[in-house]
Design an enzyme around this catalytic site. Structure first.
Site, mmCIF file in Angstrom:
data_model
loop_
_atom_site.group_PDB
_atom_site.id
_atom_site.type_symbol
_atom_site.label_atom_id
_atom_site.label_comp_id
_atom_site.label_asym_id
_atom_site.label_seq_id
_atom_site.Cartn_x
_atom_site.Cartn_y
_atom_site.Cartn_z
ATOM 1 N N GLU A 289 15.473 11.693 42.101
ATOM 2 C CA GLU A 289 15.429 11.303 43.513
ATOM 3 C C GLU A 289 15.407 9.782 43.664
ATOM 4 O O GLU A 289 15.872 9.237 44.661
ATOM 5 C CB GLU A 289 14.189 11.935 44.172
ATOM 6 N N HIS A 318 15.128 27.345 20.491
ATOM 7 C CA HIS A 318 15.839 28.613 20.362
ATOM 8 C C HIS A 318 16.738 28.868 21.558
ATOM 9 O O HIS A 318 17.128 29.997 21.813
ATOM 10 C CB HIS A 318 14.821 29.748 20.153
ATOM 11 N N LYS A 432 17.158 17.798 55.079
ATOM 12 C CA LYS A 432 16.037 18.099 55.973
ATOM 13 C C LYS A 432 16.539 18.254 57.408
ATOM 14 O O LYS A 432 16.154 19.161 58.127
ATOM 15 C CB LYS A 432 14.995 16.972 55.923
HETATM 16 O O1 PA5 Z 1 9.412 11.852 46.848
HETATM 17 C C1 PA5 Z 1 9.610 12.122 48.021
HETATM 18 O O2 PA5 Z 1 9.597 11.255 48.898
HETATM 19 C C2 PA5 Z 1 9.872 13.541 48.460
HETATM 20 O O3 PA5 Z 1 10.000 14.398 47.378
HETATM 21 C C3 PA5 Z 1 8.734 14.047 49.336
HETATM 22 O O4 PA5 Z 1 7.540 14.023 48.598
HETATM 23 C C4 PA5 Z 1 8.991 15.452 49.852
HETATM 24 O O5 PA5 Z 1 10.215 15.503 50.528
HETATM 25 C C5 PA5 Z 1 7.883 15.902 50.778
HETATM 26 O O6 PA5 Z 1 7.737 14.995 51.847
HETATM 27 P P1 PA5 Z 1 6.410 14.900 52.673
HETATM 28 O O7 PA5 Z 1 5.300 14.482 51.772
HETATM 29 O O8 PA5 Z 1 6.701 13.893 53.731
HETATM 30 O O9 PA5 Z 1 6.146 16.258 53.237
#
Ligand code: PA5
Length: 464
Positions: A289, A318, A432
Site C-alpha cells: 500500500e 513443500h 472505498k
Molecule cells: O494503511 C491504511 O491507511 C489503510 O489500510 C487503513 O488502515 C484502512 O483502510 C482502514 O482505514 P481506517 O482506519 O480509516 O478505518
C-alpha cells in the site's frame, strides 16, 4: 547498542548469487543518494509522526495501560473491529507475543483473549457473535478516518446487540480509537460523551501499530508495552544513522529499489517462526500500500511498487520453494528467523522399532527448523536467487517492536528512493468510494451509475 537483530544481506550480491544479483560497486555508488533520502525523510517528519511513537508521553501510555488493566479485570475477551492498518498490526503483535494459538486461549490470569475481526464475511461475524459471551466481552472499534464502511457496519451490528442485551451498560463494553477531531466515529463519541483514544496526526493506518491502535491490544493481552516501545527506540537509533550498512533500513530500501529497477518485482517474506506468520501479512500491506503508486511526486506515471508475498517456513518448502528455487529471477526472499525459541521439543526414541528414523532421536524440532532454514537459504542462493536473512535473537516484545519499526523506516526510505508518496493510498480510496456508491450512500449516485453500466455491458460471463 545491543545486537538483538542480525541483518544479513550478503546473498543479495553477484558475489554470492551470480549474474542475477546486485553488483557491490554499483550499490556503493548508489549509496551516494542516501544523504538526500535521509534529509527528505527529516523534512517530512510532520507526515511521519509514527517516528515519534517510541517516545510517547507517559500520560498517553498511562491511559492505555489503565484501560488495559480495566479490560483484564472486567472482561474475558476483547474483540477488535477494524480493517487494514487498523487490524494487521494487532494480529501480528498477538501472534508474535501471545503465541500462534492466541485465539484459542481461554481467559488467563492477567490477560484478555484478543480477537481481531477484520472482515465483513457474514458467516465469520455471526460465528464470532455466537462464540463470545457478550457480558464478558469488550469491543475496540478502530478507524482513523472514522468512516470506513466495513468497520462502521461491524460497529452498528455490535452497538445494537450490546444495547439490546446489556441496556445502559453497553457503553462500558466499547473502546474507540479514531482521529482527534474528524469522522463519524468521533462525532458520535463526542455526542455521547465517550472518551476516545487518538490516532495522532501523521500516523497513517499501516504505520499505527505503536499508537493506541496496537498498544491497547498489547495492554489487554498483558504484554509489556514499555519493552515494545524500547525495541522501537533501539531500532530508531540505528535507522537514524546516515550510512549503510549501519542503518539496516536504508540498506534494505536501497537494495530492494535497485532490484526493482532490474525488474525484480516480487518481495517474499518467509518467517521460520510460526508466530511471525501474521507479521509477514502486516509487511505485505505496508510494502504494497505504501509503494504501489501510479504517479511519482512530480505527477509522472511510474507504476511503482513490488508485489509482496507471504510464505512460511518450513510449511511452504513443500509448496512454494520449488518455484522460488527454479522459477524466474523475479523475486527477493527475506527469511526471518530466531536464534532461540521460547521452548524446546526433543524428538524422543520411538517406542516401536524404527531404525530408518533413528537418526532423529535426541535431536530437537528447534534444530530441525533451523537446519531447514539454513538448507533453504543454501538452496535458493545456489540457484542464484537474491535473498537475505533477518534473525532475532529471540522473539519478545522488544525484538518484535524493533523488527516492525525497521520495516516501517525501510518502507519510508524506499518510497523516497522511488520518488513516490509512501503515505497515501489513492487506489484504496477509489475502491472505498465505489463501495459507498453500491451501498447507496448519498452523494455517490454518479459513481453508482458508472459501476452499474460497466457491470451490465459484459459479454464475457460464463455460467455453468
Ligand atoms: O494503511 C491504511 O491507511 C489503510 O489500510 C487503513 O488502515 C484502512 O483502510 C482502514 O482505514 P481506517 O482506519 O480509516 O478505518
Amino acid at each position: 547498542m545491543s545486537n538483538r537483530i542480525t541483518f544479513d544481506f550478503a546473498n543479495m550480491f553477484t558475489s554470492r548469487v551470480g549474474e542475477h544479483g546486485l553488483d557491490q560497486n554499483v550499490v556503493l555508488q548508489a549509496a551516494a543518494k542516501l544523504p538526500a533520502v535521509d534529509q527528505a525523510l527529516r523534512d517530512k517528519r510532520s507526515a511521519m509522526a509514527w517516528r515519534d511513537l517510541p517516545y510517547q508521553p507517559a500520560a498517553v501510555l498511562d491511559k492505555i495501560k489503565a484501560a488495559g488493566s480495566y479490560l483484564r479485570e472486567n472482561f474475558d475477551t476483547l474483540v477488535i473491529l477494524g480493517i487494514g492498518g487498523s487490524a494487521l498490526g494487532s494480529k501480528a503483535l498477538l501472534s508474535a507475543c501471545a503465541g500462534p494459538y492466541y485465539r484459542l486461549m481461554e481467559k488467563r490470569p492477567g490477560a484478555c483473549r484478543v480477537l481481531v475481526e477484520d472482515n465483513v464475511d457474514p458467516d465469520r461475524m455471526n460465528s464470532l457473535l455466537e462464540t463470545v459471551d457478550l457480558k464478558r466481552t469488550a469491543f475496540h472499534v478502530i478507524s482513523k478516518s472514522g468512516n470506513t464502511v466495513e468497520t462502521m457496519s461491524q460497529f452498528i451490528i455490535v452497538l445494537e446487540l450490546l444495547h439490546r442485551h446489556l441496556g445502559a451498560d453497553f457503553q462500558k463494553h466499547l473502546f474507540i480509537t479514531t482521529d482527534k477531531s474528524t469522522g463519524i466515529l468521533k462525532k458520535l463519541s463526542d455526542a455521547n460523551g465517550w472518551d476516545t483514544f487518538t490516532v495522532p496526526d501523521g500516523v497513517g493506518g499501516r504505520f499505527s501499530v505503536f499508537c493506541p491502535v496496537g498498544l491497547l491490544t498489547a495492554a489487554a493481552a498483558g504484554m509489556d508495552i514499555d519493552a515494545l516501545l524500547a525495541g522501537c527506540a533501539e531500532m530508531d537509533k540505528a535507522c537514524s544513522l546516515p550510512n549503510i550498512p549501519d542503518n539496516p533500513a536504508y540498506l534494505y530500501a536501497l537494495l530492494y529499489t535497485m532490484a526493482m529497477a532490474k525488474g525484480v518485482n516480487i518481495s517474499v517474506v518467509m518467517p521460520y517462526v510460526d508466530a511471525l506468520a501474521p507479521t509477514a501479512e502486516w509487511y505485505c500491506q505496508l510494502w504494497a500500500e505504501s509503494l504501489g503508486k501510479r504517479s511519482d511526486l512530480q505527477g509522472r506515471q511510474v507504476y511503482a511498487g513490488q508485489t509482496p508475498v507471504r510464505a512460511l517456513g518450513v510449511t511452504d518448502q513443500h509448496s512454494q520453494i520449488q518455484l522460488y528455487t527454479e522459477g524466474p529471477f523475479d523475486k527477493i526472499i527475506s527469511f526471518l528467523g530466531v536464534e532461540q525459541f521460547a521452548s524446546k521439543l526433543t524428538i524422543p526414541e520411538a517406542p516401536l522399532p524404527l531404525p530408518e528414523l533413528a537418526y532423529l532421536y535426541g535431536h530437537s524440532l528447534n534444530e530441525l527448523i533451523e537446519a531447514e532454514r539454513r538448507a533453504t537459504v543454501y538452496a535458493v542462493t545456489k540457484a542464484g536467487k537474491m535473498n537475505n536473512s533477518i534473525i532475532l535473537d529471540k522473539l519478545d516484545e522488544f525484538s518484535f517492536g524493533s523488527l516492525l519499526y525497521f520495516f516501517e523506516v525501510a518502507t519510508a526510505a524506499a518510497g523516497e528512493l522511488l520518488g513516490i508518496d509512501a503515505f497515501d493510498q489513492p487506489g484504496v480510496e477509489e475502491g472505498k468510494k465505489a463501495t459507498f456508491a453500491l451501498m447507496g450512500r448519498a452523494g455517490y449516485e454518479e459513481k453508482a451509475a458508472e459501476l452499474n453500466a460497466a457491470a451490465a455491458s459484459s459479454d464475457w460471463i460464463c455460467r455453468v
